[in-house]
Design a protein around this motif. Structure first.
Motif, PDB file in Angstrom:
ATOM      1  N   MET A   1       0.842  -1.244  -0.078  1.00  0.00           N
ATOM      2  CA  MET A   1      -0.083   0.157   0.077  1.00  0.00           C
ATOM      3  C   MET A   1       0.794   1.341   0.097  1.00  0.00           C
ATOM      4  SD  MET A   1      -2.536   1.213   3.025  1.00  0.00           S
ATOM      5  CE  MET A   1      -2.859  -0.242   3.493  1.00  0.00           C
ATOM      6  N   ILE A   2       0.633   2.026  -1.055  1.00  0.00           N
ATOM      7  CA  ILE A   2       1.314   3.287  -0.995  1.00  0.00           C
ATOM      8  C   ILE A   2       0.575   4.464  -0.077  1.00  0.00           C
ATOM      9  CG2 ILE A   2       2.365   4.936  -2.533  1.00  0.00           C
ATOM     10  CD1 ILE A   2       2.591   3.201  -4.398  1.00  0.00           C
ATOM     11  N   LEU A   3       1.236   5.051   0.744  1.00  0.00           N
ATOM     12  CA  LEU A   3       0.749   6.167   1.872  1.00  0.00           C
ATOM     13  C   LEU A   3       0.928   7.463   1.015  1.00  0.00           C
ATOM     14  CD1 LEU A   3       1.654   4.848   5.158  1.00  0.00           C
ATOM     15  CD2 LEU A   3      -0.690   4.880   3.964  1.00  0.00           C
ATOM     16  N   ARG A   4      -0.126   8.210   1.404  1.00  0.00           N
ATOM     17  CA  ARG A   4       0.599  10.015   1.088  1.00  0.00           C
ATOM     18  C   ARG A   4       1.479   9.963   1.874  1.00  0.00           C
ATOM     19  NH1 ARG A   4      -4.335  12.343   3.593  1.00  0.00           N
ATOM     20  NH2 ARG A   4      -3.191  13.054   5.179  1.00  0.00           N
ATOM     21  N   PRO A   5       2.471  11.022   1.092  1.00  0.00           N
ATOM     22  CA  PRO A   5       3.945  11.352   1.758  1.00  0.00           C
ATOM     23  C   PRO A   5       3.914  11.643   3.180  1.00  0.00           C
ATOM     24  CG  PRO A   5       3.473  12.301  -0.627  1.00  0.00           C
ATOM     25  CD  PRO A   5       2.381  11.678   0.033  1.00  0.00           C
ATOM     26  N   ASP A   6       2.722  12.426   3.703  1.00  0.00           N
ATOM     27  CA  ASP A   6       3.031  12.929   5.075  1.00  0.00           C
ATOM     28  C   ASP A   6       2.537  11.611   5.926  1.00  0.00           C
ATOM     29  OD1 ASP A   6       0.454  13.228   4.032  1.00  0.00           O
ATOM     30  OD2 ASP A   6      -0.239  14.097   5.932  1.00  0.00           O
ATOM     31  N   LEU A   7       1.882  10.618   5.685  1.00  0.00           N
ATOM     32  CA  LEU A   7       1.189   9.396   6.400  1.00  0.00           C
ATOM     33  C   LEU A   7       2.478   8.558   6.325  1.00  0.00           C
ATOM     34  CD1 LEU A   7      -2.294   8.839   5.272  1.00  0.00           C
ATOM     35  CD2 LEU A   7      -1.452  10.152   7.016  1.00  0.00           C
ATOM     36  N   ALA A   8       3.434   8.385   5.378  1.00  0.00           N
ATOM     37  CA  ALA A   8       4.342   7.573   5.130  1.00  0.00           C
ATOM     38  C   ALA A   8       5.553   8.058   6.217  1.00  0.00           C
ATOM     39  CB  ALA A   8       5.108   7.683   3.760  1.00  0.00           C
TER      40      ALA A   8
ATOM     41  N   ALA B   1      -4.080   1.087   8.907  1.00  0.00           N
ATOM     42  CA  ALA B   1      -3.867  -0.452   8.231  1.00  0.00           C
ATOM     43  C   ALA B   1      -2.305  -0.646   8.020  1.00  0.00           C
ATOM     44  CB  ALA B   1      -4.628  -0.564   6.834  1.00  0.00           C
ATOM     45  N   ALA B   2      -1.763   0.328   7.342  1.00  0.00           N
ATOM     46  CA  ALA B   2      -0.263   0.253   7.140  1.00  0.00           C
ATOM     47  C   ALA B   2       0.495   0.002   8.680  1.00  0.00           C
ATOM     48  CB  ALA B   2       0.485   1.470   6.406  1.00  0.00           C
ATOM     49  N   LEU B   3       0.029   0.893   9.641  1.00  0.00           N
ATOM     50  CA  LEU B   3       0.663   0.766  10.985  1.00  0.00           C
ATOM     51  C   LEU B   3       0.289  -0.740  11.690  1.00  0.00           C
ATOM     52  CD1 LEU B   3       0.020   4.052  12.635  1.00  0.00           C
ATOM     53  CD2 LEU B   3       2.152   3.204  11.988  1.00  0.00           C
ATOM     54  N   ARG B   4      -0.789  -1.217  11.299  1.00  0.00           N
ATOM     55  CA  ARG B   4      -1.095  -2.455  11.736  1.00  0.00           C
ATOM     56  C   ARG B   4      -0.411  -3.470  11.068  1.00  0.00           C
ATOM     57  NH1 ARG B   4      -6.903  -4.150   9.845  1.00  0.00           N
ATOM     58  NH2 ARG B   4      -5.474  -4.217   7.900  1.00  0.00           N
ATOM     59  N   ASP B   5      -0.371  -3.433   9.828  1.00  0.00           N
ATOM     60  CA  ASP B   5       0.112  -4.355   9.061  1.00  0.00           C
ATOM     61  C   ASP B   5       1.745  -4.716   9.149  1.00  0.00           C
ATOM     62  OD1 ASP B   5      -2.321  -5.168   8.480  1.00  0.00           O
ATOM     63  OD2 ASP B   5      -2.285  -4.281   6.615  1.00  0.00           O
ATOM     64  N   THR B   6       2.412  -3.413   9.234  1.00  0.00           N
ATOM     65  CA  THR B   6       4.065  -3.488   9.111  1.00  0.00           C
ATOM     66  C   THR B   6       4.497  -3.053  10.473  1.00  0.00           C
ATOM     67  OG1 THR B   6       3.930  -0.993   8.415  1.00  0.00           O
ATOM     68  CG2 THR B   6       3.836  -2.257   6.774  1.00  0.00           C
ATOM     69  N   ARG B   7       3.831  -2.445  11.552  1.00  0.00           N
ATOM     70  CA  ARG B   7       4.441  -2.528  12.794  1.00  0.00           C
ATOM     71  C   ARG B   7       3.756  -3.101  14.174  1.00  0.00           C
ATOM     72  NH1 ARG B   7       9.073   0.584  11.608  1.00  0.00           N
ATOM     73  NH2 ARG B   7       8.936   2.611  12.798  1.00  0.00           N
ATOM     74  N   GLY B   8       2.687  -3.516  13.816  1.00  0.00           N
ATOM     75  CA  GLY B   8       2.216  -4.392  14.764  1.00  0.00           C
ATOM     76  C   GLY B   8       1.497  -3.449  15.761  1.00  0.00           C
ATOM     77  N   VAL B   9       1.270  -2.055  15.388  1.00  0.00           N
ATOM     78  CA  VAL B   9       0.565  -1.392  16.195  1.00  0.00           C
ATOM     79  C   VAL B   9      -0.910  -1.371  16.307  1.00  0.00           C
ATOM     80  CG1 VAL B   9       0.043   1.185  15.891  1.00  0.00           C
ATOM     81  CG2 VAL B   9       2.147   0.549  15.386  1.00  0.00           C
ATOM     82  N   ASP B  10      -1.342  -1.206  17.761  1.00  0.00           N
ATOM     83  CA  ASP B  10      -2.734  -1.201  18.093  1.00  0.00           C
ATOM     84  C   ASP B  10      -3.434   0.201  17.651  1.00  0.00           C
ATOM     85  OD1 ASP B  10      -5.211  -1.359  19.267  1.00  0.00           O
ATOM     86  OD2 ASP B  10      -4.544  -1.637  21.302  1.00  0.00           O
ATOM     87  N   ALA B  11      -3.996   0.312  16.648  1.00  0.00           N
ATOM     88  CA  ALA B  11      -4.481   1.684  16.200  1.00  0.00           C
ATOM     89  C   ALA B  11      -6.009   1.726  16.311  1.00  0.00           C
ATOM     90  CB  ALA B  11      -4.116   1.933  14.667  1.00  0.00           C
TER      91      ALA B  11
ATOM     92  N   VAL C   1      -6.767  10.408  14.590  1.00  0.00           N
ATOM     93  CA  VAL C   1      -7.957  11.499  14.671  1.00  0.00           C
ATOM     94  C   VAL C   1      -8.089  12.041  13.325  1.00  0.00           C
ATOM     95  CG1 VAL C   1      -9.055  13.689  15.608  1.00  0.00           C
ATOM     96  CG2 VAL C   1      -7.531  12.221  17.062  1.00  0.00           C
ATOM     97  N   GLY C   2      -9.276  11.692  12.476  1.00  0.00           N
ATOM     98  CA  GLY C   2      -9.695  12.336  11.339  1.00  0.00           C
ATOM     99  C   GLY C   2      -8.787  11.198  10.228  1.00  0.00           C
ATOM    100  N   CYS C   3      -9.106   9.924  10.540  1.00  0.00           N
ATOM    101  CA  CYS C   3      -8.320   8.798  10.006  1.00  0.00           C
ATOM    102  C   CYS C   3      -8.800   8.554   8.662  1.00  0.00           C
ATOM    103  CB  CYS C   3      -8.325   7.447  10.876  1.00  0.00           C
ATOM    104  SG  CYS C   3     -10.100   6.938  10.975  1.00  0.00           S
ATOM    105  N   GLY C   4      -9.660   9.262   8.016  1.00  0.00           N
ATOM    106  CA  GLY C   4     -10.032   8.883   6.662  1.00  0.00           C
ATOM    107  C   GLY C   4     -10.443   7.670   6.419  1.00  0.00           C
ATOM    108  N   ASP C   5     -10.102   6.926   5.408  1.00  0.00           N
ATOM    109  CA  ASP C   5     -10.231   5.597   5.252  1.00  0.00           C
ATOM    110  C   ASP C   5      -9.507   4.359   5.992  1.00  0.00           C
ATOM    111  OD1 ASP C   5      -8.034   5.674   3.675  1.00  0.00           O
ATOM    112  OD2 ASP C   5      -8.757   5.148   1.933  1.00  0.00           O
ATOM    113  N   GLY C   6      -8.697   4.896   6.687  1.00  0.00           N
ATOM    114  CA  GLY C   6      -7.820   4.012   7.653  1.00  0.00           C
ATOM    115  C   GLY C   6      -6.683   3.641   7.007  1.00  0.00           C
TER     116      GLY C   6
END
Length: 195
Positions: free
Chosen positions: A1-8, A32-42, A23-28
């Motif tokens: 998944m390619i993230l917007r530059p600020d999100l990356a 999703a990237a944090l969950r899938d690549t960093r094991g984050v509880d988002a 906050v203001g997570c849009g479509d997530g």
């Protein structure tokens, strides 16, 4: 998944396994990237019901809510990071939202479009009208941006509130640039903050 530059940038700097409120997570996409690549509880808060549905469809814990109204119910320091990406300028009370972010999260990421970028200035100077650019595509009457913040405005705002800048990144044409002349030359800014 390619993230917007600020999100990356944000995704690259969130600690693995962290607890995050977007906050203001849009479509997530970031969650999703944090969950899938960093094991984050988002967790996410989003005002647009269609975006909430898309995020929930990705299996993300997102609720519909308004940053201006719905942050007070979160306990102090309940997240490692609170994230506000491309949302600050749309809040009715950005000062209060920032206070809530720094209360809820031990640290906060804030990203926003820089309204002092040279293209915006030039558009006002030569055209005499509110700018419509690739990054600010809405007309003045249809924009969600109600507070036109600049990088220098934001820095002064933080200094007056005893908020510490841990790091900052500046973007132009989707790529990183140095902090030199950022208020004039950067299209977007990302700040990592701590109280």
């Amino acid at each position: 998944m390619i993230l917007r530059p600020d999100l990356a940038i944000i995704a690259d700097h969130v600690d693995p396994g962290a607890r995050v409120l977007d906050v203001g997570c849009g479509d997530g996409a970031l969650m999703a990237a944090l969950r899938d690549t960093r094991g984050v509880d988002a967790r996410g808060l989003e005002i647009d019901p269609a975006n909430v549905a898309r995020a929930v469809g990705r299996g993300l814990p997102v609720i519909q809510g308004d940053a201006d109204l719905d942050l007070a119910g979160y306990p102090d320091a309940s997240f490692d990071y609170a994230i506000l990406s491309q949302t600050l300028q749309t809040c009715r009370a950005p000062d209060q939202v920032l206070d809530e972010l720094l209360r809820i999260g031990r640290r906060a990421f804030v990203s926003f479009p820089n309204f002092a970028h040279w293209r915006v200035r030039l558009s006002l100077l030569w055209g005499g009208r509110m700018p419509v650019t690739r990054l600010l595509p809405e007309q003045w009457y249809d924009t969600p941006n109600i507070h036109h913040v600049t990088i220098d405005d934001f820095r002064a705002f933080l200094a007056g509130r005893a908020v510490r800048i841990e790091d900052a990144w500046f973007l132009s044409k989707g790529g990183a640039r140095t902090s030199t002349g950022a208020n004039l030359l950067a299209e977007h800014a990302v700040f990592l903050l701590k109280r």
